[in-house]
Design an enzyme around this catalytic site. Sequence first.
Site, short mmCIF file in Angstrom:
data_model
loop_
_atom_site.label_atom_id
_atom_site.label_comp_id
_atom_site.label_asym_id
_atom_site.label_seq_id
_atom_site.Cartn_x
_atom_site.Cartn_y
_atom_site.Cartn_z
N SER A 21 19.66 40.28 31.76
CA SER A 21 20.89 40.29 32.57
C SER A 21 20.56 40.24 34.06
CB SER A 21 21.71 41.57 32.27
OG SER A 21 20.93 42.73 32.52
N THR A 149 66.04 25.91 41.60
CA THR A 149 65.78 26.38 40.24
C THR A 149 65.52 25.11 39.45
OG1 THR A 149 68.08 26.28 39.55
CG2 THR A 149 67.34 28.40 40.43
N HIS A 150 64.66 25.18 38.48
CA HIS A 150 64.24 23.99 37.71
C HIS A 150 63.70 22.89 38.64
CE1 HIS A 150 66.64 25.72 34.36
NE2 HIS A 150 67.46 26.07 35.35
N SER A 271 39.63 11.62 51.97
CA SER A 271 39.10 10.81 50.87
C SER A 271 37.88 10.06 51.34
CB SER A 271 40.18 9.84 50.42
OG SER A 271 39.61 8.73 49.78
N LYS A 277 43.85 9.68 54.23
CA LYS A 277 44.22 10.81 53.38
C LYS A 277 43.99 12.19 54.02
CE LYS A 277 44.74 10.69 49.16
NZ LYS A 277 45.92 11.11 48.43
N ASN A 279 44.22 15.74 52.18
CA ASN A 279 44.48 16.36 50.87
C ASN A 279 44.42 17.89 50.94
OD1 ASN A 279 44.65 13.79 49.68
ND2 ASN A 279 42.43 13.73 49.39
N GLU A 284 44.53 23.30 46.03
CA GLU A 284 44.25 22.80 44.68
C GLU A 284 43.16 23.64 44.00
OE1 GLU A 284 44.41 18.16 44.53
OE2 GLU A 284 43.82 18.76 46.54
N TYR A 311 27.50 52.04 22.26
CA TYR A 311 27.01 50.91 23.04
C TYR A 311 26.51 49.78 22.13
CZ TYR A 311 24.33 47.98 26.21
OH TYR A 311 23.87 46.90 26.91
N GLN A 316 26.79 43.62 27.66
CA GLN A 316 26.11 42.99 28.80
C GLN A 316 26.74 41.63 29.13
OE1 GLN A 316 21.70 43.06 29.13
NE2 GLN A 316 21.80 40.85 28.86
#
Length: 480
Positions: A21, A149-150, A271, A277, A279, A284, A311, A316
């Site tokens: 680990s 709404t919607h 871009s 562009k 963006n 996102e 345990y 882990q």
Amino acid sequence: MLLRGGRLGAIDREVLEFISSREADSWIFEADLLVDRAHLVMLKDRGLIKAEEFATIVGALDQLFAEGEEALGEGEDVHEAIEACVIARAGQVGGRMHTGRSRNDEVATCIRLALREQLLGLMEELNMLAATLVDRAGKNTDTLIPGFTHLQHAQPTTLAHHLLAHADALLRDQSRLEDAYRRVNLSPLGAAAFASTGFEIDRDQTCRLLGFDGLLENSMDAVSSRDFVLEVLAHLSILMVNLSRMAEEIILWSTSEFAYLEIDDLFASTSSIMPQKKNPDTAELVRGKTGSVLGGLISALTICKALPLSYNRDLQEVTPHLWRSVSLVRGAVRIMDGCVSSLRFNTSRLEESAGAGFSTATELADSLVRKTGIPFRTAHQIVGRIAATNTSPTLEELDAAGEDVARIRPSAMGYSRDDLARALNPRSNVALRSRPGGPAPAETGRMVAQRLEMLAQRRAGVRERREKASRALQALREIR
Ligand code: ARG
């Protein structure tokens, strides 16, 4: 390899890597040194190790702390590697450090200690983001916007009302985390492998030394429960869903079709082929990383769901999901804070769109009820009849629809041209909606003031918890 050569022979490289680990353990390296130290102080105070032994071992730990994790050698986890390093530096006496404990209570304690710190940081960052939203709301109580709404134009509202809605969701996320903190900040130390220990250790002392608020009492529960991790992951998931919804609106509202806002260049990308562009990549990625955090919750739940007490090494596998989610969420909160505070709202376009799509139709129906006394359903039908073809009726057209639907003429029942003009005005729509929680400027102004006060209290609460924890750890570091 410290733990081999007794019961077991040498280990194979591939097996070692499989069970290791170490990568995720970077998150608990410093916590482990503190846990070791607290345990040693207690062993010394209880007469379980001698003062000189304590000094030698703690000297090795301090040296390791100064050198950092890179100074560690091999080991299947950070606990083994630290112990091996202590023994290499302090000699045989270093082997006394593990008296009356196990890696099972050790790791559970380390995760709680490190998570506590992360939660405090996240709560502070979340408070900042909520404050940014509330602050911008306070400056936009009069800025009309369309309410949806919607995703269809519904009724006019204000930017303040909209931003406060997001702020309130985040404030709930924050209070869920505050609540989880109470269950995270408990000490499993002293549970040893699961059966506690026959050494006369003092669990309350290590609990105090590490700044925990209390014990995770039952020693079986202490080493085998990860519900505190599941709970935090669940809260982080809900928080990310809230952030993702904000991100989605930023993306949508920044399109040329909506053109309600522009994000700052700092939070945009361009871009590689289309030079024009801009963006909204940061928003996102907040939306995208939400998927990773939700996946982390499901992974952790699934790993835990069939584990017998106490345990099991499967546990882990839970921890890396916690750390990954914690770091994704903290990053997302900070990015959203920067992004939201630098958004440029196109207020003229927003105001213009506030009345679009006959968004005042509800108020038109409401005003018919108030002025003429007709039932709301009748008013709804009259306005609905108009709405199919006309979004800005005259009083004559209203009368015609009334005749048509219910054989009534609103103008003959006390409904005036002024009443109609007021009903069709988005700003008066908003001003009328002044009940608790509504968009009327006075009401959002009140909400802003109340939220600001709440934020000040939240900040003080986090500060208090942070001070308590760091006072304890500072004192612990100074024990020689
Ligand atoms: N690396 C282990 C974990 O994260 C520490 C505990 C190991 N305990 C054991 N009995 N092998 O869970």
